[in-house]
Motif scaffolding. Structure first.
Motif, PDB file in Angstrom:
ATOM      1  N   TYR A 130     -58.365  -1.755  50.600  1.00  0.00           N
ATOM      2  CA  TYR A 130     -57.721  -1.396  49.299  1.00  0.00           C
ATOM      3  C   TYR A 130     -56.804  -1.592  48.503  1.00  0.00           C
ATOM      4  CZ  TYR A 130     -54.685   3.546  48.869  1.00  0.00           C
ATOM      5  OH  TYR A 130     -54.170   4.191  47.928  1.00  0.00           O
ATOM      6  N   ALA A 131     -55.843  -2.206  48.678  1.00  0.00           N
ATOM      7  CA  ALA A 131     -54.130  -3.162  48.217  1.00  0.00           C
ATOM      8  C   ALA A 131     -54.990  -3.978  47.290  1.00  0.00           C
ATOM      9  CB  ALA A 131     -53.644  -4.006  49.256  1.00  0.00           C
ATOM     10  N   MET A 132     -56.231  -4.895  47.210  1.00  0.00           N
ATOM     11  CA  MET A 132     -56.546  -5.358  45.866  1.00  0.00           C
ATOM     12  C   MET A 132     -57.541  -4.483  44.325  1.00  0.00           C
ATOM     13  SD  MET A 132     -58.910  -7.846  48.050  1.00  0.00           S
ATOM     14  CE  MET A 132     -59.624  -9.389  46.382  1.00  0.00           C
ATOM     15  N   LEU A 176     -44.799  -3.091  39.199  1.00  0.00           N
ATOM     16  CA  LEU A 176     -44.974  -2.707  40.554  1.00  0.00           C
ATOM     17  C   LEU A 176     -44.656  -1.551  41.378  1.00  0.00           C
ATOM     18  CD1 LEU A 176     -47.221  -4.114  42.940  1.00  0.00           C
ATOM     19  CD2 LEU A 176     -44.925  -5.479  44.302  1.00  0.00           C
ATOM     20  N   ASP A 177     -45.613  -0.744  41.213  1.00  0.00           N
ATOM     21  CA  ASP A 177     -45.655   0.724  40.754  1.00  0.00           C
ATOM     22  C   ASP A 177     -45.658   0.789  42.835  1.00  0.00           C
ATOM     23  OD1 ASP A 177     -48.216   1.971  41.917  1.00  0.00           O
ATOM     24  OD2 ASP A 177     -48.564   0.536  40.811  1.00  0.00           O
ATOM     25  N   ASN A 182     -46.727  -0.714  48.432  1.00  0.00           N
ATOM     26  CA  ASN A 182     -46.504  -0.765  49.805  1.00  0.00           C
ATOM     27  C   ASN A 182     -47.989  -1.131  50.476  1.00  0.00           C
ATOM     28  OD1 ASN A 182     -44.096   0.585  50.312  1.00  0.00           O
ATOM     29  ND2 ASN A 182     -44.925   2.522  49.402  1.00  0.00           N
ATOM     30  N   ALA A 183     -48.839  -1.053  49.238  1.00  0.00           N
ATOM     31  CA  ALA A 183     -49.652  -1.100  49.871  1.00  0.00           C
ATOM     32  C   ALA A 183     -50.759  -2.859  50.565  1.00  0.00           C
ATOM     33  CB  ALA A 183     -52.177  -0.607  49.024  1.00  0.00           C
ATOM     34  N   ILE A 184     -49.909  -3.569  49.630  1.00  0.00           N
ATOM     35  CA  ILE A 184     -49.469  -4.767  49.192  1.00  0.00           C
ATOM     36  C   ILE A 184     -49.046  -4.878  50.481  1.00  0.00           C
ATOM     37  CG2 ILE A 184     -48.762  -6.729  47.963  1.00  0.00           C
ATOM     38  CD1 ILE A 184     -49.178  -5.627  45.642  1.00  0.00           C
ATOM     39  N   ALA A 185     -48.103  -4.485  51.165  1.00  0.00           N
ATOM     40  CA  ALA A 185     -47.054  -4.776  51.891  1.00  0.00           C
ATOM     41  C   ALA A 185     -48.129  -3.960  52.981  1.00  0.00           C
ATOM     42  CB  ALA A 185     -45.465  -4.153  51.788  1.00  0.00           C
ATOM     43  N   ASP A 186     -48.590  -3.375  53.178  1.00  0.00           N
ATOM     44  CA  ASP A 186     -49.112  -3.123  55.210  1.00  0.00           C
ATOM     45  C   ASP A 186     -50.306  -4.006  55.202  1.00  0.00           C
ATOM     46  OD1 ASP A 186     -50.044  -1.456  56.697  1.00  0.00           O
ATOM     47  OD2 ASP A 186     -51.383  -0.505  55.574  1.00  0.00           O
ATOM     48  N   TYR A 187     -50.757  -4.809  53.754  1.00  0.00           N
ATOM     49  CA  TYR A 187     -51.736  -5.567  54.559  1.00  0.00           C
ATOM     50  C   TYR A 187     -51.140  -6.591  54.350  1.00  0.00           C
ATOM     51  CZ  TYR A 187     -54.930 -10.206  53.461  1.00  0.00           C
ATOM     52  OH  TYR A 187     -55.448 -10.730  53.779  1.00  0.00           O
TER      53      TYR A 187
END
Length: 300
Positions: A130-132, A176-177, A182-187
């Motif tokens: 999802y982050a990618m 970086l929105d 947040n998605a990258i940080a969650d991963y």
């Protein structure tokens, strides 16, 4: 002769190594056609045989005929300079093949959201994928730049991603929105396996190392094909997200200079590929029949 050509090109730095490899490969393929015509010596070549062989190659490889001609021109120049005793084949290499171009629209906003919403973000694998894909959707980064993304490429304090693009070698800085960040940080915090590798996105199975450059296409296709169904026939890898953001910026009236900066193009002419994907912009290019005599009334 081909080995001499490769050695000379490398020594003189006339072409990039990748171009030399491509050109020499095309020349080898071409001379296999020549050999199939029972010609096994360069000195026996004739211009009609060269022309006929190019036509034979083009019938099966229409999209790479232009590249073949470029390769043969480079090779023929080398032959004329270092082997003037051999036939000069350059007179039949001046033509330009018909340009075959397909229009790739990329993912629309609705298509992209369907794909993103189909990801199970409760799993470590889903968090990564999802982050990618969200990164591709919101920034238009190429797949190889996403798989190559490192921790030091992300400036969390200023909400920016700063990389040197793999394809062009051009540095680029993109915002970086919050959603993507947040998605990258969650991963990173909840899905990324422990690893000494500095790449952000890793393989989901041991060994936990960086993804290969082709992995992004496999990952994106895994979600896009089921989400969009069998009726969808367009691109379905990371470049479809890139085409989508390009078309959206074009339709929003974003200036070409800004689009080039965001997409990291080395030339503004590269933006022409996005115009055919925008029906709205194509309508602006349409001309009326005013002043043109039309034989059929239905055309008016």
């Amino acid at each position: 002769l081909i080995s001499e050509y490769i050695a000379h090109s490398l020594k003189m730095g006339l072409l990039k190594e990748s171009s030399i490899k491509q050109y020499s490969g095309l020349v080898r393929r071409f001379f296999r056609i020549i050999e199939s015509r029972q010609i096994f010596s360069y000195k026996l070549l004739t211009l009609p045989e060269i022309s006929n062989s190019i036509t034979e190659y083009g019938a099966k490889n229409s999209r790479s005929t232009g590249s073949l001609l470029d390769a043969l021109r480079s090779f023929a120049k080398f032959i004329s300079e270092f082997h003037p005793e051999l036939p000069d084949i350059s007179p039949v290499l001046i033509g330009i093949p018909a340009h075959h171009k397909r229009v790739y629209e990329g993912f629309s906003r609705n298509d992209a959201l369907k794909i993103l919403n189909s990801v199970d973000r409760n799993t470590a694998l889903g968090k990564r994928d999802y982050a990618m894909m969200l990164l591709a959707y919101n920034t238009g980064l190429r797949g190889v730049d996403i798989t190559n993304l490192r921790f030091n490429d992300i400036d969390w304090s200023s909400s920016e991603i700063r990389i040197v693009q793999q394809k062009t070698g051009i540095p680029i800085a993109l915002p970086l929105d919050n959603e993507t960040g947040n998605a990258i940080a969650d991963y990173i915090l909840n899905g990324r396996p422990e690893s000494a590798c500095n790449n952000v996105f890793l393989r989901a199975v041991k060994p936990y190392i960086a993804l290969s450059s082709q992995s992004s296409w496999t990952i994106f296709s895994k979600y896009s094909l089921p989400a969009l169904g069998s009726d969808y026939t367009g691109k379905h890898g990371p470049h479809a997200f890139r085409r989508g953001i390009g078309a959206r910026m074009l339709e929003a009236g974003v200036q070409c200079e800004i689009m080039s900066d965001v997409l990291g193009h080395s030339s503004p002419f590269a933006l022409y590929q996005y115009t055919p994907a925008s029906v709205q912009n194509l309508r602006q290019c349409a001309m009326s029949f005013d002043g043109i005599q039309v034989a059929r009334e239905e055309l008016l």
